[in-house]
Design a protein around this motif. Structure first.
Motif, PDB file in Angstrom:
ATOM      1  N   ARG A 125      14.378  -2.869 -17.911  1.00 10.19           N
ATOM      2  CA  ARG A 125      13.169  -3.413 -18.345  1.00 10.19           C
ATOM      3  C   ARG A 125      13.268  -3.525 -19.931  1.00 10.19           C
ATOM      4  O   ARG A 125      13.648  -2.575 -20.686  1.00 10.19           O
ATOM      5  CB  ARG A 125      11.738  -2.471 -18.094  1.00 10.19           C
TER       6      ARG A 125
ATOM      7  N   ARG B 140       5.986 -12.772  -7.453  1.00 10.08           N
ATOM      8  CA  ARG B 140       5.393 -11.749  -6.775  1.00 10.08           C
ATOM      9  C   ARG B 140       6.075 -10.371  -7.373  1.00 10.08           C
ATOM     10  O   ARG B 140       5.557  -9.250  -7.271  1.00 10.08           O
ATOM     11  CB  ARG B 140       5.805 -11.620  -5.352  1.00 10.08           C
ATOM     12  N   ARG B 141       7.246 -10.509  -7.788  1.00 11.47           N
ATOM     13  CA  ARG B 141       7.996  -9.556  -8.616  1.00 11.47           C
ATOM     14  C   ARG B 141       8.039  -9.788 -10.131  1.00 11.47           C
ATOM     15  O   ARG B 141       8.635 -10.823 -10.538  1.00 11.47           O
ATOM     16  CB  ARG B 141       9.518  -9.243  -8.096  1.00 11.47           C
ATOM     17  N   THR B 142       7.877  -8.706 -10.798  1.00 16.01           N
ATOM     18  CA  THR B 142       8.023  -8.997 -12.491  1.00 16.01           C
ATOM     19  C   THR B 142       8.741  -7.729 -13.001  1.00 16.01           C
ATOM     20  O   THR B 142       8.931  -6.937 -12.333  1.00 16.01           O
ATOM     21  CB  THR B 142       6.273  -9.005 -12.922  1.00 16.01           C
ATOM     22  N   ALA B 143       9.119  -8.269 -14.247  1.00 16.23           N
ATOM     23  CA  ALA B 143       9.863  -7.257 -14.842  1.00 16.23           C
ATOM     24  C   ALA B 143       9.126  -6.135 -15.442  1.00 16.23           C
ATOM     25  O   ALA B 143       9.597  -4.962 -15.897  1.00 16.23           O
ATOM     26  CB  ALA B 143      10.961  -7.939 -15.897  1.00 16.23           C
TER      27      ALA B 143
ATOM     28  N   ARG C 165       6.147   0.964  -8.685  1.00 11.15           N
ATOM     29  CA  ARG C 165       6.166  -0.511  -8.694  1.00 11.15           C
ATOM     30  C   ARG C 165       7.432  -1.038  -7.701  1.00 11.15           C
ATOM     31  O   ARG C 165       7.139  -1.936  -6.919  1.00 11.15           O
ATOM     32  CB  ARG C 165       6.571  -1.070  -9.975  1.00 11.15           C
TER      33      ARG C 165
ATOM     34  N   ALA D 244      -6.908  -2.291 -11.750  1.00 10.37           N
ATOM     35  CA  ALA D 244      -6.867  -3.785 -11.462  1.00 10.37           C
ATOM     36  C   ALA D 244      -7.930  -4.181 -10.451  1.00 10.37           C
ATOM     37  O   ALA D 244      -7.961  -4.700  -9.412  1.00 10.37           O
ATOM     38  CB  ALA D 244      -5.356  -3.837 -10.486  1.00 10.37           C
TER      39      ALA D 244
ATOM     40  N   ARG E 200       2.962  -6.626   3.200  1.00 11.56           N
ATOM     41  CA  ARG E 200       1.973  -7.042   2.724  1.00 11.56           C
ATOM     42  C   ARG E 200       0.438  -6.689   3.346  1.00 11.56           C
ATOM     43  O   ARG E 200       0.348  -7.077   4.549  1.00 11.56           O
ATOM     44  CB  ARG E 200       1.611  -8.455   2.238  1.00 11.56           C
TER      45      ARG E 200
ATOM     46  N   GLY F 214      -4.018  -7.049 -14.030  1.00 14.71           N
ATOM     47  CA  GLY F 214      -3.300  -6.573 -12.927  1.00 14.71           C
ATOM     48  C   GLY F 214      -3.951  -6.935 -11.746  1.00 14.71           C
ATOM     49  O   GLY F 214      -3.326  -6.518 -10.578  1.00 14.71           O
TER      50      GLY F 214
ATOM     51  N   GLU G 165      -1.317  -9.094  -9.795  1.00 15.95           N
ATOM     52  CA  GLU G 165      -0.291  -8.165  -9.169  1.00 15.95           C
ATOM     53  C   GLU G 165      -0.680  -7.432  -7.979  1.00 15.95           C
ATOM     54  O   GLU G 165      -0.141  -7.415  -6.869  1.00 15.95           O
ATOM     55  CB  GLU G 165       0.222  -7.022 -10.183  1.00 15.95           C
ATOM     56  N   ARG G 166      -1.920  -7.069  -7.904  1.00 19.12           N
ATOM     57  CA  ARG G 166      -2.471  -6.559  -6.793  1.00 19.12           C
ATOM     58  C   ARG G 166      -2.570  -7.442  -5.588  1.00 19.12           C
ATOM     59  O   ARG G 166      -2.254  -7.299  -4.407  1.00 19.12           O
ATOM     60  CB  ARG G 166      -3.978  -5.986  -7.117  1.00 19.12           C
ATOM     61  N   LEU G 167      -3.119  -8.805  -6.010  1.00 20.65           N
ATOM     62  CA  LEU G 167      -3.151 -10.030  -4.951  1.00 20.65           C
ATOM     63  C   LEU G 167      -1.746 -10.017  -4.260  1.00 20.65           C
ATOM     64  O   LEU G 167      -1.504 -10.484  -3.325  1.00 20.65           O
ATOM     65  CB  LEU G 167      -3.904 -11.136  -5.559  1.00 20.65           C
TER      66      LEU G 167
ATOM     67  N   THR H 223       0.609  -8.199  -3.745  1.00 23.91           N
ATOM     68  CA  THR H 223       0.951  -7.264  -2.643  1.00 23.91           C
ATOM     69  C   THR H 223       0.292  -7.342  -1.557  1.00 23.91           C
ATOM     70  O   THR H 223       0.523  -6.558  -0.483  1.00 23.91           O
ATOM     71  CB  THR H 223       0.778  -5.981  -3.342  1.00 23.91           C
TER      72      THR H 223
ATOM     73  N   PHE I  38     -11.551  -8.404  -1.573  1.00 23.41           N
ATOM     74  CA  PHE I  38     -10.136  -7.828  -1.264  1.00 23.41           C
ATOM     75  C   PHE I  38     -10.069  -7.503   0.046  1.00 23.41           C
ATOM     76  O   PHE I  38      -9.248  -7.683   0.798  1.00 23.41           O
ATOM     77  CB  PHE I  38      -9.845  -6.459  -2.453  1.00 23.41           C
TER      78      PHE I  38
ATOM     79  N   VAL J  56       6.361  -0.529  -4.100  1.00 26.31           N
ATOM     80  CA  VAL J  56       5.353  -1.550  -3.737  1.00 26.31           C
ATOM     81  C   VAL J  56       6.095  -2.815  -3.694  1.00 26.31           C
ATOM     82  O   VAL J  56       5.675  -3.759  -2.689  1.00 26.31           O
ATOM     83  CB  VAL J  56       4.359  -1.573  -4.771  1.00 26.31           C
ATOM     84  N   GLY J  57       7.183  -3.175  -4.250  1.00 22.03           N
ATOM     85  CA  GLY J  57       7.868  -4.779  -4.147  1.00 22.03           C
ATOM     86  C   GLY J  57       7.431  -5.507  -5.443  1.00 22.03           C
ATOM     87  O   GLY J  57       7.556  -6.644  -5.090  1.00 22.03           O
ATOM     88  N   VAL J  58       6.919  -5.015  -6.281  1.00 24.85           N
ATOM     89  CA  VAL J  58       6.624  -6.125  -7.482  1.00 24.85           C
ATOM     90  C   VAL J  58       7.439  -5.689  -8.810  1.00 24.85           C
ATOM     91  O   VAL J  58       7.095  -6.471  -9.573  1.00 24.85           O
ATOM     92  CB  VAL J  58       5.021  -5.573  -7.908  1.00 24.85           C
ATOM     93  N   GLN J  59       8.432  -4.827  -8.617  1.00 24.30           N
ATOM     94  CA  GLN J  59       9.197  -4.638  -9.721  1.00 24.30           C
ATOM     95  C   GLN J  59      10.756  -5.607  -9.419  1.00 24.30           C
ATOM     96  O   GLN J  59      11.283  -5.423  -8.337  1.00 24.30           O
ATOM     97  CB  GLN J  59       9.562  -3.187  -9.892  1.00 24.30           C
ATOM     98  N   VAL J  60      11.109  -6.148 -10.619  1.00 22.26           N
ATOM     99  CA  VAL J  60      12.576  -6.730 -10.177  1.00 22.26           C
ATOM    100  C   VAL J  60      13.525  -5.591 -10.326  1.00 22.26           C
ATOM    101  O   VAL J  60      13.291  -4.960 -11.448  1.00 22.26           O
ATOM    102  CB  VAL J  60      12.655  -7.878 -11.605  1.00 22.26           C
TER     103      VAL J  60
END
Lengths: 244, 245
Positions: B15, A241-244, B49, B86, B75, A79, A82-84, A86, B100, B52-56
């Protein structure tokens, strides 16, 4: 892209490895140990002289392939990737951070193995030692870049480890270690022309047997460098950057 | 300036071949603490998600702080902590925060401040791999707090914590929303935790059951508590199996 972000990422990756003494010891010493074994298994200096350049290409390539594919797979699975994604960091910063950190590790690894060959096992290098060292490091970087790319297709660490015989093992068999490439069955010789490890092996053979900076040598180095960059770019394309 | 921090319109997410969010609409007010509650598997994490913009996303629009979710300008303005922590297990707590923080260009004392906020100052030199589950999720939470983001999206941050710590963290969340004016969206499957938030989003099976103040939800359903309100709302949608309305 930012140099600052690349370097802090490099520093973070070094920090992660620094505590893992066993991995560090394995990465730096195992190729050297295998070199010593090769020297005395054949127990023939001429034969070793012929094989050593090839081995100097193969061992760092394999070790870096493995270390990198597992490390980046972890980044994907934990994860943190994914954090990076964002955060304000470019994919290339992250990949170059890996490339520099593991590249440094490769320098140490190749340094130990090559020095051992030169000063103890009696390998005679006709060309420039510095260039030989450079080619071996470049070859380790190639292994690293391929490992990065391949890790995108592994879901578990078991799979990542199994990619090693597939991607590295086939290249090792076809790179001219067992028989010269032009003695192999025609199809295989053609295939080996498309495998980057073949060029790293050719370059190391040339530099150990001739002091001349031939066009062929420069071409070989160019192919290895281009393939490393290509694999890094392909690795960047697998980060999303985006995943399913 | 829009009064909503997040606006979701007609959001559909698929999904693994199954639709998990079915054209969902909701909005999250600014500078408030919003709880997102619902049973596990109802799509809370997927919704977060998407914010946040990480979800398709298959369809729909998610607007965050006036911009499309996931756009480059966002970002670093959003703090996000996933349910599974994480962070790097082979670094110390402090080294994680330093890394970070450097990416986020956070102020130098930021790491120390967030360590204090999540109560990990004494564990800061320990390797993350050696931490307990609760300490681990607090480390991940600390990373999300690093650059004092305007919007904090926290997925089940209090899971597995002892009640005292849970209480402390909720106090911190209230404080961040109240004193510092941050917008917080905190998911939980514990209804009690949601009762004290300013806003409540109730979710079930990829749909929003209710979006109101906790008091409003209780009143409109004529319920004593949120658990009961949830049962009634779930019954109304007809999706419930064996739950009397």
């Amino acid at each position: 892209m930012s140099l600052r972000l690349t370097l802090i990422t490099t520093w973070r990756i070094i920090g992660q490895r620094r505590r893992d003494h066993r991995t560090l010891a394995l990465v730096t010493l195992v190729p050297a140990l295998l070199m010593v074994l090769m020297r005395y298994v054949f127990d023939s200096k001429p034969l070793f002289e012929r094989l050593a350049p090839t081995l100097l290409a193969i061992f760092p390539f394999i070790v870096m392939f493995l270390v990198t594919s597992v490390a980046t797979l972890r980044e994907r699975r934990s994860g943190t990737l994914e954090r990076l994604m964002t955060m304000p960091i470019a994919k290339l910063d992250l990949l170059l951070g890996y490339a520099v950190a593991f590249g440094l590790l490769a320098v140490i690894q190749v340094g130990v193995a090559a020095s051992l060959c030169l000063f103890w096992l009696g390998l005679d290098v006709k060309g420039s030692f510095a260039l030989m060292f450079g080619i071996a490091v470049l070859d380790a970087v190639l292994g690293m870049a391929l490992g990065l790319f391949v890790s995108a297709f592994a879901r578990t660490e078991f799979q990542a480890v199994q990619f090693m015989p597939l991607f590295a093992g086939t290249q090792v068999l076809l790179c001219g270690l067992l028989v010269p490439r032009d003695h192999m069955a025609g199809v295989l010789a053609r295939i080996s022309d498309f495998l980057p490890l073949s060029y790293a092996v050719d370059a190391l053979k040339l530099i150990t047997t001739s002091a001349e900076l031939s066009r062929e040598l420069i071409q070989d180095i160019g192919v290895v460098a281009a393939c490393s960059l290509l694999a890094l770019a392909a690795g960047a394309a697998t980060l999303r950057r985006r995943t399913a | 300036m829009n009064s909503c921090a997040v606006e979701v319109e007609g959001l559909r997410v698929v999904r693994g071949g199954t639709e998990v969010l079915h054209g969902l609409d909701c909005s999250i007010p600014r500078s408030a603490l919003t709880a997102l509650v619902g049973p596990s598997g109802c799509g809370k994490s997927t919704l977060l998600r998407a914010m946040v913009g990480v979800q398709v996303v298959a369809q729909g629009r998610v607007t965050v702080l006036g911009r499309a979710a996931g756009s480059r300008a966002l970002r670093g303005r959003i703090g996000y902590a996933t349910e599974s922590p994480a962070v790097y297990a082979d670094l110390s707590v402090r080294d994680n925060l330093r890394y970070f923080a450097a990416i986020l260009k956070a102020e130098a004392p930021a790491a120390e401040l967030v360590l204090e906020q999540v109560g990990l100052t004494r564990e800061s030199e320990r390797l993350v791999a050696q931490l307990s589950g609760g300490q681990l999720s607090r480390t991940s939470l600390a990373v999300a707090l690093l650059n004092q983001p305007e919007l904090l999206i926290l997925d089940e941050p209090t899971i597995g914590l002892d009640p005292v710590l849970r209480e402390e963290l909720w106090r911190l969340f209230h404080q961040l929303a109240g004193d510092l004016g941050a917008t917080l969206i905190v998911s939980s499957h514990i209804m009690d935790e949601a009762a004290r938030c300013e806003q409540l989003l109730m979710m079930r099976d990829g749909r929003i059951l209710a979006g109101d103040t906790p008091e409003g939800v209780r009143r409109s359903t004529g319920s004593q508590d949120l658990e009961q309100a949830f049962m009634r709302l779930a019954g109304e949608t007809g999706a419930a199996v064996g739950t009397p309305a």
